[in-house]
Motif scaffolding. Structure first.
Motif, short mmCIF file in Angstrom:
data_model
loop_
_atom_site.label_atom_id
_atom_site.label_comp_id
_atom_site.label_asym_id
_atom_site.label_seq_id
_atom_site.Cartn_x
_atom_site.Cartn_y
_atom_site.Cartn_z
N PRO A 31 0.82 -1.22 0.00
CA PRO A 31 0.00 0.00 0.00
C PRO A 31 0.86 1.27 0.00
N GLN A 32 0.44 2.24 -0.78
CA GLN A 32 1.21 3.48 -0.94
C GLN A 32 1.48 4.20 0.38
N PRO A 33 0.53 4.23 1.32
CA PRO A 33 0.83 4.89 2.60
C PRO A 33 2.02 4.26 3.33
N ILE A 34 2.17 2.95 3.22
CA ILE A 34 3.32 2.29 3.85
C ILE A 34 4.60 2.67 3.12
N VAL A 35 4.54 2.68 1.79
CA VAL A 35 5.70 3.08 0.98
C VAL A 35 6.16 4.48 1.39
N GLU A 36 5.20 5.39 1.48
CA GLU A 36 5.54 6.77 1.81
C GLU A 36 6.06 6.90 3.23
N ARG A 37 5.48 6.15 4.15
CA ARG A 37 5.96 6.24 5.54
C ARG A 37 7.37 5.69 5.67
N LEU A 38 7.65 4.58 5.00
CA LEU A 38 9.01 4.03 5.03
C LEU A 38 10.00 5.02 4.44
N GLY A 39 9.60 5.68 3.35
CA GLY A 39 10.48 6.69 2.75
C GLY A 39 10.77 7.83 3.71
N LYS A 40 9.73 8.27 4.42
CA LYS A 40 9.91 9.35 5.39
C LYS A 40 10.78 8.93 6.56
N LEU A 41 10.64 7.67 6.98
CA LEU A 41 11.48 7.16 8.06
C LEU A 41 12.95 7.13 7.64
N CYS A 42 13.21 6.74 6.40
CA CYS A 42 14.59 6.71 5.90
C CYS A 42 15.18 8.12 5.84
N VAL A 43 14.37 9.08 5.42
CA VAL A 43 14.84 10.47 5.38
C VAL A 43 15.12 10.97 6.80
N ALA A 44 14.23 10.68 7.73
CA ALA A 44 14.43 11.09 9.11
C ALA A 44 15.68 10.44 9.71
N ALA A 45 16.00 9.24 9.24
CA ALA A 45 17.17 8.52 9.76
C ALA A 45 18.48 9.23 9.44
N ASN A 46 18.47 10.12 8.46
CA ASN A 46 19.69 10.85 8.11
C ASN A 46 20.29 11.62 9.29
N ASP A 47 19.44 11.96 10.26
CA ASP A 47 19.91 12.71 11.42
C ASP A 47 20.29 11.82 12.60
N ASP A 48 20.11 10.52 12.44
CA ASP A 48 20.47 9.59 13.51
C ASP A 48 22.00 9.41 13.55
N PRO A 49 22.61 9.49 14.71
CA PRO A 49 24.08 9.39 14.80
C PRO A 49 24.65 8.13 14.15
N LYS A 50 24.00 7.00 14.36
CA LYS A 50 24.50 5.75 13.78
C LYS A 50 24.43 5.78 12.26
N VAL A 51 23.34 6.29 11.72
CA VAL A 51 23.19 6.40 10.27
C VAL A 51 24.16 7.42 9.70
N LYS A 52 24.29 8.56 10.37
CA LYS A 52 25.23 9.59 9.90
C LYS A 52 26.65 9.04 9.82
N ALA A 53 27.02 8.23 10.81
CA ALA A 53 28.36 7.64 10.82
C ALA A 53 28.55 6.68 9.65
N ALA A 54 27.51 5.89 9.35
CA ALA A 54 27.60 4.94 8.23
C ALA A 54 27.71 5.69 6.90
N LEU A 55 26.91 6.73 6.72
CA LEU A 55 26.97 7.51 5.48
C LEU A 55 28.33 8.17 5.33
N ALA A 56 28.86 8.70 6.43
CA ALA A 56 30.17 9.37 6.38
C ALA A 56 31.29 8.38 6.06
N THR A 57 31.19 7.17 6.61
CA THR A 57 32.21 6.15 6.38
C THR A 57 32.36 5.86 4.90
N PHE A 58 31.25 5.81 4.17
CA PHE A 58 31.29 5.45 2.76
C PHE A 58 31.15 6.67 1.83
N MET A 59 31.24 7.87 2.40
CA MET A 59 31.17 9.10 1.60
C MET A 59 29.88 9.16 0.77
#
Length: 330
Positions: A269-297
């Motif tokens: 269902p599209q609402p689930i797709v959109e919510r998962l997308g929003k959760l991934c975007v919000a995760a960009n500010d999570d310290p653990k996620v930020k560290a992973a993104l920084a590690t791989f540039m």
């Protein structure tokens, strides 16, 4: 009893609705999402970039929805084994995929039957645009720019030991595009992954190799390699190194980035797709996620709409470059 709802009752009803669990349209009206633990299938082995991103984002999503996210590594066949399993899963938002551009775009060219059709069986909920890939030369050749590399290749009649981390990979297509533009005849040397390829640079058996900054660090730190270009975008750790287009390379392929992406079965269902997308975007500010993104540039994760736009924009270029390799599907 009056059918008229008073303003007070309307406000109370609205407040109650906001507090209700998320319910997807098309799903059972009594079943909130998520209603049980979530499986996040990573289609590549544990310990690599894709796996570490899956674990960082999965941990964040689990905390936000108060459900356990279980990471399952289903590697093999260029990501197609795990991807096919997600494509066959119940489209209820409880089975997710984490994979890369090869899985989402290249396998349709490289494989006769990957076991899934990306456009019919899967939907992207988020994409993490890829970082620039380094072109690294053995220091003894004195290669410091793309022009230096082209001159070296011509001088040696194309006899350049140029390593890639797999057939059909971005480095493989890069060699093919450079051959076409500059009239070269370089034959790639394919390895099974970046680790053995960079070992080839460390032991001196390769003249040039191409891959990620993170995996190349041992070569650079031991002065066994000189970076002379990045493929499509700048690398923050090496701001002085120009991209291939900045140095005169003209192929459309040098303007795409590739990505790591999260996907769900197509009928989710599209609402689930959109919510998962929003959760991934919000995760960009999570310290653990930020560290992973920084590690791989890597750049921050995109939402569902932006991710699918990226996919549609890059897909034709990837397919055109892949088909130009002339490989027979396995």
């Amino acid at each position: 009893m009056s059918a008229i709802i008073t303003r007070r009752r309307l406000i109370a009803t609205g407040t109650t609705a906001l507090a209700l669990p998320f319910v997807a349209r098309g799903a059972s009206a009594q079943t909130p999402w998520p209603s049980r633990q979530i499986r996040l299938i990573c289609s590549y082995p544990a310990g690599g970039q894709t796996d570490l991103l899956a674990r960082a984002f999965g941990d964040y999503i689990g905390k936000q929805v108060d459900k356990t996210v279980v990471i399952e590594n289903k590697a093999g066949a260029s990501g197609s084994i795990g991807t096919a399993e997600v494509a066959r899963a119940e489209p209820d938002g409880h089975t997710l995929l984490c994979s890369i551009s090869t899985t989402y775009m290249m396998n349709r060219v490289m494989m006769k039957n990957p076991g899934y059709d990306m456009d019919k069986d899967l939907t992207l909920v988020s994409a993490i645009p890829g970082g620039g890939l380094l072109l690294v030369a053995n220091p003894k050749h004195g290669i410091k720019t793309l022009d230096d590399f082209v001159a070296y290749a011509r001088k040696n009649n194309g006899k350049v030991n140029f390593g890639t981390y797999s057939a059909g990979s971005a480095p493989h297509m890069t060699i093919n595009e450079l051959n076409k533009q500059y009239g070269l005849n370089i034959e790639p040397i394919h390895y099974r992954g970046e680790a053995p390829m960079w070992t080839g640079m460390l032991d001196g058996s390769l003249d040039v190799a191409m891959g990620s900054y993170t995996a190349a660090k041992p070569v650079l730190e031991s002065d066994r390699g000189t970076v002379f270009a990045v493929n499509s975008k700048k690398v923050d750790a090496l701001p002085q190194i120009k991209t291939l287009p900045e140095q005169g390379a003209t192929a459309k392929f040098f303007k795409v980035s590739g990505f790591t992406g999260f996907a769900v079965p197509k009928a989710t269902p599209q609402p689930i797709v959109e919510r998962l997308g929003k959760l991934c975007v919000a995760a960009n500010d999570d310290p653990k996620v930020k560290a992973a993104l920084a590690t791989f540039m890597l750049e921050p994760a995109l939402g569902a709409k932006e991710s699918n736009e990226l996919y549609q924009r890059e897909l034709p270029v990837w397919l055109e470059s892949a088909q130009a390799l002339g490989l027979q599907p396995a």
